[in-house]
Design a protein around this motif. Structure first.
Motif, PDB file in Angstrom:
ATOM      1  N   ARG A 145      19.210  31.657 -14.088  1.00  0.00           N
ATOM      2  CA  ARG A 145      20.358  32.486 -13.756  1.00  0.00           C
ATOM      3  C   ARG A 145      19.878  33.671 -12.928  1.00  0.00           C
ATOM      4  N   THR A 146      20.721  34.121 -12.022  1.00  0.00           N
ATOM      5  CA  THR A 146      20.379  35.202 -11.120  1.00  0.00           C
ATOM      6  C   THR A 146      21.105  36.482 -11.531  1.00  0.00           C
ATOM      7  N   TYR A 147      20.355  37.586 -11.622  1.00  0.00           N
ATOM      8  CA  TYR A 147      20.932  38.872 -11.977  1.00  0.00           C
ATOM      9  C   TYR A 147      20.430  39.935 -11.000  1.00  0.00           C
ATOM     10  N   SER A 148      21.344  40.768 -10.542  1.00  0.00           N
ATOM     11  CA  SER A 148      20.992  41.790  -9.557  1.00  0.00           C
ATOM     12  C   SER A 148      20.220  42.934 -10.193  1.00  0.00           C
ATOM     13  N   ILE A 149      19.321  43.500  -9.410  1.00  0.00           N
ATOM     14  CA  ILE A 149      18.558  44.671  -9.834  1.00  0.00           C
ATOM     15  C   ILE A 149      19.445  45.908  -9.661  1.00  0.00           C
ATOM     16  N   SER A 174      31.086  43.194 -12.745  1.00  0.00           N
ATOM     17  CA  SER A 174      29.627  43.273 -12.657  1.00  0.00           C
ATOM     18  C   SER A 174      29.129  43.368 -11.232  1.00  0.00           C
ATOM     19  N   GLY A 175      30.034  43.319 -10.257  1.00  0.00           N
ATOM     20  CA  GLY A 175      29.646  43.525  -8.867  1.00  0.00           C
ATOM     21  C   GLY A 175      29.081  44.910  -8.608  1.00  0.00           C
ATOM     22  N   ILE A 176      29.224  45.823  -9.552  1.00  0.00           N
ATOM     23  CA  ILE A 176      28.641  47.151  -9.406  1.00  0.00           C
ATOM     24  C   ILE A 176      27.116  47.093  -9.435  1.00  0.00           C
ATOM     25  N   THR A 177      26.532  46.061 -10.022  1.00  0.00           N
ATOM     26  CA  THR A 177      25.092  46.052 -10.301  1.00  0.00           C
ATOM     27  C   THR A 177      24.234  46.234  -9.051  1.00  0.00           C
ATOM     28  N   PRO A 178      24.321  45.361  -8.021  1.00  0.00           N
ATOM     29  CA  PRO A 178      23.482  45.599  -6.842  1.00  0.00           C
ATOM     30  C   PRO A 178      23.880  46.846  -6.068  1.00  0.00           C
ATOM     31  N   VAL A 179      25.165  47.195  -6.087  1.00  0.00           N
ATOM     32  CA  VAL A 179      25.631  48.368  -5.350  1.00  0.00           C
ATOM     33  C   VAL A 179      25.092  49.646  -5.988  1.00  0.00           C
ATOM     34  N   CYS A 218      31.331  43.110  -3.369  1.00  0.00           N
ATOM     35  CA  CYS A 218      30.616  42.355  -4.400  1.00  0.00           C
ATOM     36  C   CYS A 218      31.489  42.187  -5.642  1.00  0.00           C
ATOM     37  N   GLY A 219      31.494  40.969  -6.172  1.00  0.00           N
ATOM     38  CA  GLY A 219      32.265  40.676  -7.372  1.00  0.00           C
ATOM     39  C   GLY A 219      32.772  39.262  -7.362  1.00  0.00           C
ATOM     40  N   PRO A 220      33.881  39.002  -8.032  1.00  0.00           N
ATOM     41  CA  PRO A 220      34.449  37.651  -8.062  1.00  0.00           C
ATOM     42  C   PRO A 220      34.922  37.204  -6.679  1.00  0.00           C
TER      43      PRO A 220
END
Length: 352
Positions: free
Chosen positions: A55-59, A123-128, A217-219
């Protein structure tokens, strides 16, 4: 080349009822390998009932200096029935070791002066978060407008981290929050950030012609709606950057031409090449993986872009593409996990 290394969990922070942030320790000898640009992601893997799950997760942490990071932080939101997210929220503890791929992804920003903006959902906030914190810390002449949508305040990931950034850079960070299932005492009325609302809202928030880059970023639905709104307002497509986190029923990204009945794929990977027959129905990535298990991939759904390869020769059909920008496909790049051969011979280069 992307590689996996075992990294130890240093912290597990509960963000909301259904999300956590995992902090991973990077030993000195691996810090150069885990240098990352703001906005990149990590693939994590484990075995479940004998099957490898990635699974891929943003830093979410800021980009490091030239020496590389001593720690990495990623955000994980629970997906119903998710093999990895359930494990992350319910089982992972401090001191555990996780298999972590070196950073990848092109949803990035090289810090420079100017005005930038983002539209994110969930969760699109994560990389941003990594993009904003790195940009404002490194570039004193930069400004950022962050427009985020969430269901409720209680379900909002990295609420405190974003508030801290706003306190640190009050004149350079504009924060706009819209909740779809909860009224706010101040700010915008509740509702979804769809195309119509964004078309009305964006010109009132930022001078559109001055924004050097938009980060969506997001859905799938939110990102596509935001792109349509921006294009309708005259924003150049080259200034729009997208990363999709969830695709429920998005359409196939290209045509449905039948795959070649008998085909071979030649692939160059980490300086070595090979040629193998493509079995009926399998993607080019699946063919390569049968012979080179070290081929890079994470989601296999056309979303993360980890399996990006250059099409040296031949023709392919991509079933879905939610990861590559138009300029990348125009330049000849494809997603190996979504590509099927249309010619008897296809050649891919994973090293370009």
């Amino acid at each position: 080349m992307a590689r996996f290394h075992p990294l130890q969990v240093a912290a597990v922070d509960r963000l909301t009822d259904d999300s956590v942030a995992l902090t991973l320790t990077v030993p000195p000898e691996l810090r150069a390998e885990y240098r990352h640009a703001p906005g990149q992601h990590l693939a994590l893997r484990r075995r479940v009932d004998g099957t490898e799950v990635r699974r891929t997760y943003s830093i979410c942490s800021p980009a490091p200096d030239a020496e590389g990071p001593d720690r990495l932080r990623v955000g994980v939101r629970l997906v119903e029935g998710g093999a990895f997210s359930t494990y992350a929220l319910k089982e992972i503890g401090i001191g555990d070791e996780l298999e972590v791929m070196t950073p990848a992804g092109r949803f990035t920003l090289d810090p420079a002066p100017g005005l930038y903006a983002a539209i994110v959902g969930g969760s699109g906030i994560t990389p941003v978060l990594s993009i904003v914190s790195t940009l404002l810390a490194r570039e004193p002449e930069a400004r950022f407008c962050l427009i985020r949508g969430d269901r409720t305040a209680a379900s909002t990931m990295f609420l405190e981290e974003v508030a801290d950034l706003k306190d640190r850079y009050p004149q350079r960070l504009q924060l706009v929050t819209v909740l779809s299932r909860e009224e706010q005492q101040a700010g915008l009325p509740s509702g979804r950030l769809d195309e119509g609302r964004l078309t009305e809202l964006l010109p009132r928030l930022v001078p559109l012609g001055e924004v050097a880059g938009w980060f969506l970023c997001g859905p799938y639905g939110l990102v596509q709606g935001a792109e349509r709104a921006l294009r309708g307002l005259g924003v150049d497509r080259a200034r729009i950057h997208e990363e999709i986190f969830h695709v429920d029923s998005g359409p196939a990204a290209s045509g449905t031409a039948p795959a070649a009945a008998h085909s071979t794929v030649t692939a160059r990977l980490d300086g070595r090449g090979g040629t193998w027959p493509v079995q009926e129905g399998e993607s080019l990535l699946e063919t390569v993986l049968r012979n080179r298990p070290d081929a890079p991939y994470a989601c296999k759904g056309g979303v993360c872009g980890t399996c990006r390869a250059f099409l040296v020769s031949g023709e392919v059909r991509m079933d879905r593409n939610f990861a590559l920008e138009q300029e990348e496909t125009d330049a000849g790049y494809v997603l190996a996990c979504q590509s099927h051969p249309l010619t008897e011979q296809v050649e891919l280069d994973f090293d370009r």
